[in-house]
Design a protein around this motif. Structure first.
Motif, PDB file in Angstrom:
ATOM      1  N   THR A   1       1.132  16.343 -49.352  1.00  0.00           N
ATOM      2  CA  THR A   1       1.241  16.673 -50.769  1.00  0.00           C
ATOM      3  C   THR A   1       1.520  15.435 -51.608  1.00  0.00           C
ATOM      4  O   THR A   1       0.919  15.229 -52.674  1.00  0.00           O
TER       5      THR A   1
ATOM      6  N   LEU B   1       3.360  32.111 -37.934  1.00  0.00           N
ATOM      7  CA  LEU B   1       2.959  31.344 -39.106  1.00  0.00           C
ATOM      8  C   LEU B   1       4.149  30.650 -39.748  1.00  0.00           C
ATOM      9  O   LEU B   1       4.070  29.471 -40.133  1.00  0.00           O
ATOM     10  N   VAL B   2       5.279  31.362 -39.848  1.00  0.00           N
ATOM     11  CA  VAL B   2       6.490  30.751 -40.407  1.00  0.00           C
ATOM     12  C   VAL B   2       6.956  29.593 -39.535  1.00  0.00           C
ATOM     13  O   VAL B   2       7.355  28.530 -40.031  1.00  0.00           O
TER      14      VAL B   2
ATOM     15  N   LEU C   1       3.420  18.289 -44.108  1.00  0.00           N
ATOM     16  CA  LEU C   1       2.848  18.890 -45.308  1.00  0.00           C
ATOM     17  C   LEU C   1       3.381  18.213 -46.563  1.00  0.00           C
ATOM     18  O   LEU C   1       2.646  18.041 -47.543  1.00  0.00           O
TER      19      LEU C   1
ATOM     20  N   LEU D   1       4.666  26.608 -40.111  1.00  0.00           N
ATOM     21  CA  LEU D   1       4.952  25.946 -41.377  1.00  0.00           C
ATOM     22  C   LEU D   1       6.254  25.153 -41.311  1.00  0.00           C
ATOM     23  O   LEU D   1       6.352  24.050 -41.867  1.00  0.00           O
ATOM     24  N   THR D   2       7.247  25.701 -40.610  1.00  0.00           N
ATOM     25  CA  THR D   2       8.512  24.984 -40.477  1.00  0.00           C
ATOM     26  C   THR D   2       8.342  23.710 -39.657  1.00  0.00           C
ATOM     27  O   THR D   2       8.903  22.658 -39.990  1.00  0.00           O
TER      28      THR D   2
ATOM     29  N   THR E   1       5.661  21.930 -39.280  1.00  0.00           N
ATOM     30  CA  THR E   1       4.817  20.940 -39.960  1.00  0.00           C
ATOM     31  C   THR E   1       5.247  20.691 -41.397  1.00  0.00           C
ATOM     32  O   THR E   1       4.477  20.136 -42.186  1.00  0.00           O
ATOM     33  N   ALA E   2       6.467  21.083 -41.749  1.00  0.00           N
ATOM     34  CA  ALA E   2       6.915  20.951 -43.142  1.00  0.00           C
ATOM     35  C   ALA E   2       6.942  19.491 -43.580  1.00  0.00           C
ATOM     36  O   ALA E   2       6.490  19.148 -44.679  1.00  0.00           O
TER      37      ALA E   2
END
Length: 394
Positions: free
Chosen positions: A91, A76-77, A87, A80-81, A83-84
């Motif tokens: 936002t 998961l980390v 994301l 997220l990294t 697709t940072a």
């Protein structure tokens, strides 16, 4: 037992009835009667540290399950990294959609359908970015061409300078510079730099297009997104959450609209002053000042610095006049324009604004600084409307 405290007489075991089984020696009750003695068995109670029945009672199963949990968290980390950046774009797009929604509603109140209002607002945004490109790109190209044309003159001035000539006689600087220019190292470095610059430009263009497209979709589906989000809340709390959510969205939209208005005032004022002062590329510099003024804390200083550097090419007195103008204007903006524009949008204390902008900038850079103040306003609203009343009730 002593005589002062005689033992109570033993109660005889009752005789079983005609339909009851005989009492057993172990319990003193019938075989079919419930056992009312306190349970002392610990078959279901496991010592601390041993796996329970949820893990099958096996240390291997417990370890395997824990390893799967750690692996899932690590994946998961990593996701997220990876697709940072995307994301962040999502936002920003959602933030812009919420900020542009008040303009869409204003046009709807004037009689336009929602799709027409969205089209008009989005067309205005595209026109602004197109005007920014038309004003800035030719100026940068012309300045670069002039610098390349004047480069031999600059080199000749360096050669005629006494200190540079003395250093050249001691260390052979000009000879080394000439050999470096003739060799292929400069070409490879310049070519690599051009490729890197081209990659940055392409990435910036792709990010801008992505943000524009996502903003359009979010703006069109904003009501559906908010209604779906409210339906995920339990019905008993949905009305309260909807009131808070609508107020947060209203404050974010008001903040974006107010910030855009302040930046527009800064850009127009800068354009008028630079035109009067005779600074070249007044329109491009005014747009840069307006865009950078959106950044909290440091944005106004960045735009002013760019304009002052360009004014230095005109004359030192003009640059000093620009410095004085920006200092005076920032005081007027901070203590007169901004409070009046922002009085109906966000009401965040100055200390909280600075702390939020610093934390947001450290986490997400310029994007984080832009999002920090409305996020701080939302947190302040939740604390004042939810946390404080709950604390007062207890």
């Amino acid at each position: 037992m002593s005589d002062d405290h005689p033992s109570p007489p033993l109660r005889p075991i009752p005789e079983p009835g005609p339909n009851e089984p005989a009492a057993t020696p172990a319990t003193g009750r019938g075989a079919g009667s419930p056992d009312l003695r306190p349970r002392t068995e610990t078959a279901d109670v496991l010592p601390f540290g041993k796996p329970g029945r949820a893990f099958g009672g096996s240390p291997f199963t417990f370890g395997f399950t824990a390893a799967l949990g750690v692996l899932a968290a690590w994946l998961l980390v990593q996701a997220l990294t990876a697709t940072a950046s995307m994301l962040v774009l999502i936002t920003v797009s959602l933030f812009l959609a919420v900020g542009l929604d008040p303009a869409v509603r204003w046009l709807q109140r004037r009689g336009l359908p929602r799709w027409g209002a969205i089209t008009a607002v989005f067309a205005a945004v595209i026109v602004f970015f197109a005007g920014f490109g038309v004003a800035v790109i030719p100026a940068l190209s012309q300045q670069t061409g002039q610098f390349v044309e004047q480069l031999p003159t600059y080199i000749g001035q360096l050669q005629s300078h006494p200190q540079v000539r003395d250093l050249d006689q001691r260390f052979g600087l000009l000879e080394r510079l000439q050999s470096y220019l003739i060799s292929g190292d400069l070409g490879r470095q310049v070519f690599g730099g051009l490729l890197g610059a081209a990659g940055i430009v392409v990435s910036a263009v792709f990010s801008a297009l992505t943000v524009l497209i996502l903003t359009l979709y979010f703006l069109a589906a904003l009501r559906t997104i908010t209604s779906t989000g409210y339906r995920l809340i339990p019905k008993s709390r949905r009305a309260r959450v909807q009131l808070l959510g609508d107020e947060i969205l209203h404050r974010i939209g008001s903040y974006v609209a107010g910030n855009l208005l302040i930046s527009l005032i800064a850009g127009v004022t800068t354009f008028v002053f630079l035109s009067i002062a005779g600074v070249p590329y007044a329109l491009a510099l005014a747009i840069i000042v307006a865009v950078t003024d959106l950044i909290p804390l440091i944005g106004a200083g960045i735009g002013a610095a760019v304009a002052i550097v360009v004014a230095l090419f005109v004359s030192v007195p003009v640059a000093i006049a620009c410095l004085v103008f920006f200092i005076v204007y920032q005081q007027i903006e901070n203590y007169l324009i901004a409070p009046k524009v922002m009085k109906s949008s966000v009401d965040v204390p100055a200390a909280a604004t600075i702390v939020a902008a610093l934390i947001g900038g450290a986490l997400l850079g310029i994007v984080g600084a832009l999002l920090a103040i409305p996020v701080a306003a939302a947190v302040q609203l939740i604390v004042s409307e939810v946390v404080m009343p709950r604390q007062e009730r207890h």
